[in-house]
Write a protein that holds these residues in place. Structure first.
Motif, PDB file in Angstrom:
ATOM      1  N   ASN A   1       0.801  -1.232   0.000  1.00  0.00           N
ATOM      2  CA  ASN A   1       0.000   0.000   0.000  1.00  0.00           C
ATOM      3  C   ASN A   1       0.830   1.276   0.000  1.00  0.00           C
ATOM      4  O   ASN A   1       0.272   2.362   0.153  1.00  0.00           O
ATOM      5  N   SER A   2       2.142   1.176  -0.159  1.00  0.00           N
ATOM      6  CA  SER A   2       2.955   2.385  -0.270  1.00  0.00           C
ATOM      7  C   SER A   2       2.963   2.859  -1.721  1.00  0.00           C
ATOM      8  O   SER A   2       2.740   2.074  -2.652  1.00  0.00           O
ATOM      9  N   PHE A   3       3.208   4.161  -1.904  1.00  0.00           N
ATOM     10  CA  PHE A   3       3.296   4.693  -3.263  1.00  0.00           C
ATOM     11  C   PHE A   3       4.420   5.710  -3.344  1.00  0.00           C
ATOM     12  O   PHE A   3       4.832   6.301  -2.338  1.00  0.00           O
TER      13      PHE A   3
ATOM     14  N   LEU B   1      -1.411   4.444   0.863  1.00  0.00           N
ATOM     15  CA  LEU B   1      -2.814   4.513   0.451  1.00  0.00           C
ATOM     16  C   LEU B   1      -3.737   4.553   1.667  1.00  0.00           C
ATOM     17  O   LEU B   1      -4.863   5.048   1.574  1.00  0.00           O
ATOM     18  N   LEU B   2      -3.266   4.048   2.797  1.00  0.00           N
ATOM     19  CA  LEU B   2      -4.102   3.977   3.996  1.00  0.00           C
ATOM     20  C   LEU B   2      -4.111   5.282   4.778  1.00  0.00           C
ATOM     21  O   LEU B   2      -5.084   5.578   5.483  1.00  0.00           O
TER      22      LEU B   2
ATOM     23  N   PRO C   1     -10.492  11.861   0.374  1.00  0.00           N
ATOM     24  CA  PRO C   1     -10.779  11.473   1.753  1.00  0.00           C
ATOM     25  C   PRO C   1     -10.124  10.125   2.072  1.00  0.00           C
ATOM     26  O   PRO C   1      -9.737   9.392   1.158  1.00  0.00           O
ATOM     27  N   PRO C   2     -10.002   9.791   3.362  1.00  0.00           N
ATOM     28  CA  PRO C   2      -9.340   8.525   3.717  1.00  0.00           C
ATOM     29  C   PRO C   2     -10.060   7.326   3.109  1.00  0.00           C
ATOM     30  O   PRO C   2     -11.274   7.350   2.895  1.00  0.00           O
TER      31      PRO C   2
ATOM     32  N   LEU D   1      -8.021  -3.096   4.456  1.00  0.00           N
ATOM     33  CA  LEU D   1      -6.594  -3.003   4.743  1.00  0.00           C
ATOM     34  C   LEU D   1      -5.728  -3.250   3.521  1.00  0.00           C
ATOM     35  O   LEU D   1      -4.497  -3.196   3.605  1.00  0.00           O
ATOM     36  N   GLN D   2      -6.361  -3.506   2.367  1.00  0.00           N
ATOM     37  CA  GLN D   2      -5.611  -3.744   1.135  1.00  0.00           C
ATOM     38  C   GLN D   2      -6.150  -2.875  -0.007  1.00  0.00           C
ATOM     39  O   GLN D   2      -6.610  -3.391  -1.036  1.00  0.00           O
ATOM     40  N   PRO D   3      -6.125  -1.554   0.153  1.00  0.00           N
ATOM     41  CA  PRO D   3      -6.614  -0.708  -0.942  1.00  0.00           C
ATOM     42  C   PRO D   3      -5.792  -0.846  -2.215  1.00  0.00           C
ATOM     43  O   PRO D   3      -6.256  -0.473  -3.292  1.00  0.00           O
ATOM     44  N   PHE D   4      -4.543  -1.391  -2.105  1.00  0.00           N
ATOM     45  CA  PHE D   4      -3.750  -1.639  -3.307  1.00  0.00           C
ATOM     46  C   PHE D   4      -4.496  -2.543  -4.282  1.00  0.00           C
ATOM     47  O   PHE D   4      -4.355  -2.395  -5.503  1.00  0.00           O
ATOM     48  N   ARG D   5      -5.293  -3.426  -3.741  1.00  0.00           N
ATOM     49  CA  ARG D   5      -6.003  -4.372  -4.624  1.00  0.00           C
ATOM     50  C   ARG D   5      -7.230  -3.689  -5.221  1.00  0.00           C
ATOM     51  O   ARG D   5      -8.373  -4.066  -4.973  1.00  0.00           O
TER      52      ARG D   5
END
Length: 422
Positions: free
Chosen positions: A141-143, A157-158, A163-164, A306-310
């Motif tokens: 989740n890092s960018f 991403l978290l 907004p969050p 907990l996995q917004p990367f997906r």
């Protein structure tokens, strides 16, 4: 597709946004959809604002894989997974990273915007050079956002999106209301205080200074201003229409050397007995209950992803842009899951342009002259920078005192040879 106007690599071509104040759209299908799983995503492409940029975008969209995705109908409403790249209007310099997050409870999508870069982006939009824009998304989740292979923004991403991604677990109860008797006053007037008997509310703020003395030479009978003796009534003055003519007032010349003219009045001073309107002193409020806030209740819309990367898979890439400046040049779009491959691609493409543009850069003298043409005040800086040291050198080196033959003692210090006794 055409070459850049001032291409330093003949034969190198790219996509060019040609028309100002028009909507533009172009897209291409990927060889296979990109699915967010265990490998990172790297998006990379080049932009050159050949004519500068007043107001317009140069960002790319990664179009969401959907059953009804029709690239022939690609427009601003076409669903995308990620939007990334430079955008500018006026003095607002942006470098977007936006992704559309799917709410796991409602299935609806919401745009999430990365925090603004800390770096100053201005030169990337104004120097008319080719710049390489890179977005790196990792499964943890890092960018990272890079320009010319230098990180200008990074985060999670978290925690670094607005907004969050995840809403708060508790919210303020919208039905909770502040009680009528809730006391939010930290201080109140002392109810036990009473106005002192000797308190005079009517005493004026200022009084005449009884110790003042009229200065010697004060001209009591001379007015401060008199009618101008040299003034003449205009020939077209109509007393019926304009009223009785009076000469304009001028300072009385008799008062020029006197300490003052006219009626002398004592100057005013602050009244030591002035107290003004009496008010009770303030004390701590014994009933103070603090600032009221609604009570917290569980958020009915709460979820935890907990996995917004997906995020949603994408199957095409597109430019959907509007600009008030033409000739925006795009080249070397690259999407991969291997960062090393992206860096090799950058070296073989953008690296060559960087080297060629660097070799063609004007020398320092030319850059200084060009800067002075845009900012004439720089000539003053140049003259002071060059002339001041020269003047100082001349002053110190060429205006020293001449040696006097009448004072040979100074010469004695400069030799070890024997000198006659004095």
């Amino acid at each position: 597709v055409e070459e850049m106007k001032d291409s330093k690599l003949p034969g190198d071509k790219g996509l060019v946004l040609k028309t100002r104040a028009k909507h533009h759209a172009i897209s291409a299908q990927l060889l296979r959809p990109f699915t967010f799983d265990t490998k990172p995503l790297i998006v990379q492409y080049e932009v050159n604002f050949q004519s500068g940029i007043d107001c317009g975008g140069a960002y790319v969209k990664l179009l969401t894989q959907t059953p009804d995705l029709d690239l022939d109908q690609f427009k601003d409403k076409t669903p995308y997974t990620i939007m990334f790249g430079p955008d500018k209007c006026g003095e607002d310099y942006k470098l977007h990273f936006i992704f559309r997050h799917k709410n796991p409870k409602t299935g609806e999508y919401e745009e999430k915007h990365a925090k603004k870069p800390d770096a100053d982006l201005r030169t990337y939009y104004t120097d008319k050079k080719t710049h390489l824009y890179t977005l790196v998304l990792n499964p943890d989740n890092s960018f990272e956002v890079l320009v010319d292979q230098t990180v200008v923004n990074s985060g999670s991403l978290l925690t670094d999106m607005t907004p969050p991604v995840n809403p708060p677990a508790e919210i303020e109860d919208p039905d909770d209301q502040k009680p009528d008797d809730w006391d939010e006053r930290p201080k109140i007037q002392d109810p036990a205080a009473a106005k002192p008997e000797d308190w005079d509310e009517d005493a004026p703020a200022q009084i005449p200074d009884e110790d003042a003395v009229k200065p010697d030479g004060w001209l009591d009978d001379e007015p401060e201003y008199i009618g101008d003796p040299d003034a003449v009534k205009p020939e077209d003055w109509d007393e019926d229409m304009d009223g009785e003519w009076e000469a304009p007032q001028v300072p009385n010349p008799a008062c020029e050397t006197a300490p003052g003219c006219g009626e002398w009045k004592r100057p005013m001073i602050d009244n030591p007995n002035h107290k003004g309107k009496w008010k009770p002193p303030m004390i701590d409020n014994p009933n103070y209950q603090g600032v009221w806030k609604p009570r917290k209740v569980p958020n009915p819309a709460f979820f935890e992803d907990l996995q917004p990367f997906r995020m949603s898979a994408f199957s095409a890439v597109g430019l959907e842009l509007w600009s008030m400046t033409s000739d925006i040049f795009f080249d070397n779009f690259f999407i991969t899951d291997d960062r090393n491959t992206a860096e090799r691609w950058a070296a073989d493409g953008w690296g060559l342009k960087k080297a060629a543009e660097g070799a063609a850069d004007p020398g320092l003298a030319t850059q200084m002259l060009n800067a002075a043409e845009e900012r004439p005040w720089l000539w003053i800086v140049y003259v002071l920078t060059v002339a001041l040291p020269l003047v100082l050198i001349i002053v110190f080196c060429c205006t020293g005192k001449k040696k006097s033959p009448a004072t040979p003692a100074a010469e004695y210090k400069k030799t070890d040879e024997a000198q006659p006794d004095v």
